[in-house]
Design a protein around this motif. Structure first.
Motif, short mmCIF file in Angstrom:
data_model
loop_
_atom_site.label_atom_id
_atom_site.label_comp_id
_atom_site.label_asym_id
_atom_site.label_seq_id
_atom_site.Cartn_x
_atom_site.Cartn_y
_atom_site.Cartn_z
N ALA A 208 -2.30 10.47 -4.16
CA ALA A 208 -3.36 10.49 -5.17
C ALA A 208 -3.58 11.90 -5.68
O ALA A 208 -3.66 12.14 -6.90
CB ALA A 208 -4.64 9.91 -4.59
N ASP B 73 -11.12 8.34 -9.30
CA ASP B 73 -11.09 6.93 -8.91
C ASP B 73 -12.45 6.61 -8.31
O ASP B 73 -12.77 7.03 -7.18
CB ASP B 73 -9.97 6.65 -7.92
N PRO C 192 -4.92 4.80 -5.16
CA PRO C 192 -5.62 5.63 -6.15
C PRO C 192 -4.68 6.41 -7.06
O PRO C 192 -5.08 6.76 -8.18
CB PRO C 192 -6.50 6.55 -5.30
N ALA C 193 -3.47 6.65 -6.64
CA ALA C 193 -2.50 7.35 -7.50
C ALA C 193 -2.21 6.58 -8.78
O ALA C 193 -1.71 7.16 -9.76
CB ALA C 193 -1.20 7.59 -6.73
#
Length: 258
Positions: free
Chosen positions: A25, A4, A219-220
């Motif tokens: 994440a 990311d 971000p996951a």
């Protein structure tokens, strides 16, 4: 490995569960994140998140915040960028949609970032909205004064600016906007981006991709962006992951590749 390239993990939206967000994440396969500085006065908070070995950071001031330091100098940015955890200059640029800072101040502060990118060799993380003509002119002029690497972050501007930036060797990052039903114009530009200079991002906590649209972004969720990019470009998921990973490390070369 998912990367990311643009997170805002120091944002107050994560104050209650920041570590859990980072853990999710990692569990989703995100191996690296770049935490993006929103203003130089907030650099310490941005940098604190980058103490984690898989999180890096940038230093800069967003155009919304340019009025906070209208005389920001390249030397200030260069000094902060000496920190080895800093891997880029920005987020900086022009935003003529909200005009939260006067346009002349936005331009002056943006040029200071260009000079810092030139001096440090670090990539310039550029935000642009409804400023295509001025953005193109400033980047061309500054690049002519001495080249530097450019990342057009969360690119949603027009095809002509994309062409001008590509001619300057710019990279482009694709965000969750690419998954939005009404974003056909964005996807059309993505199809024309240089295939070896595309990376992915969430811009969390903003712009959550489908199927999470309307929620706080994390971000996951960056895998959904990768899947949409693969679909738009006609790549397999594995090819998209390889291409974006290679492009990321070619751009952010202060980060050692695992």
């Amino acid at each position: 490995m998912l990367i990311d390239s643009h997170v805002n993990l120091h944002a107050p939206q994560f104050d209650d569960d920041r570590e859990a967000v980072i853990d999710r994440a990692r569990a989703a396969g995100v191996g690296l994140m770049v935490n993006i500085c929103d203003r130089v006065s907030n650099y310490a908070a941005c940098r604190a998140v980058a103490e984690a070995p898989d999180i890096w950071c940038t230093v800069g001031t967003h155009p919304h915040e340019a009025k906070e330091a209208p005389d920001l100098s390249p030397e200030t940015l260069i000094a902060l960028a000496a920190d080895p955890r800093v891997v880029g200059i920005g987020e900086c640029g022009l935003d003529f949609h909200y005009d939260l800072s006067p346009r002349d101040i936005q331009a002056r502060v943006f040029r200071a970032h260009c000079a810092a990118a030139r001096a440090t060799g670090l990539p310039l993380v550029v935000h642009t909205r409804e400023a295509d003509e001025v953005m193109g002119a400033i980047l061309a002029e500054e690049h002519a004064a001495g080249p530097f690497r450019i990342l057009m972050h969360c690119y949603t501007s027009g095809s002509e600016l994309a062409r001008r930036c590509a001619e300057l060797g710019a990279w482009f990052s694709v965000s969750g906007i690419a998954t939005f039903k009404a974003a056909g114009d964005v996807r059309a530009v993505i199809r024309e981006m240089p295939g070896d200079r595309i990376i992915i991002e969430t811009d969390c906590p903003y712009l959550a991709p489908v199927p999470h649209r309307g929620r706080r972004n994390e971000p996951a969720f960056v895998g959904h962006v990768l899947e949409k990019l693969a679909e738009v470009r006609g790549w397999s998921r594995d090819e998209a992951e390889t291409r974006t990973t290679d492009a990321f490390f070619n751009l952010f070369d202060r980060i050692p590749r695992p």
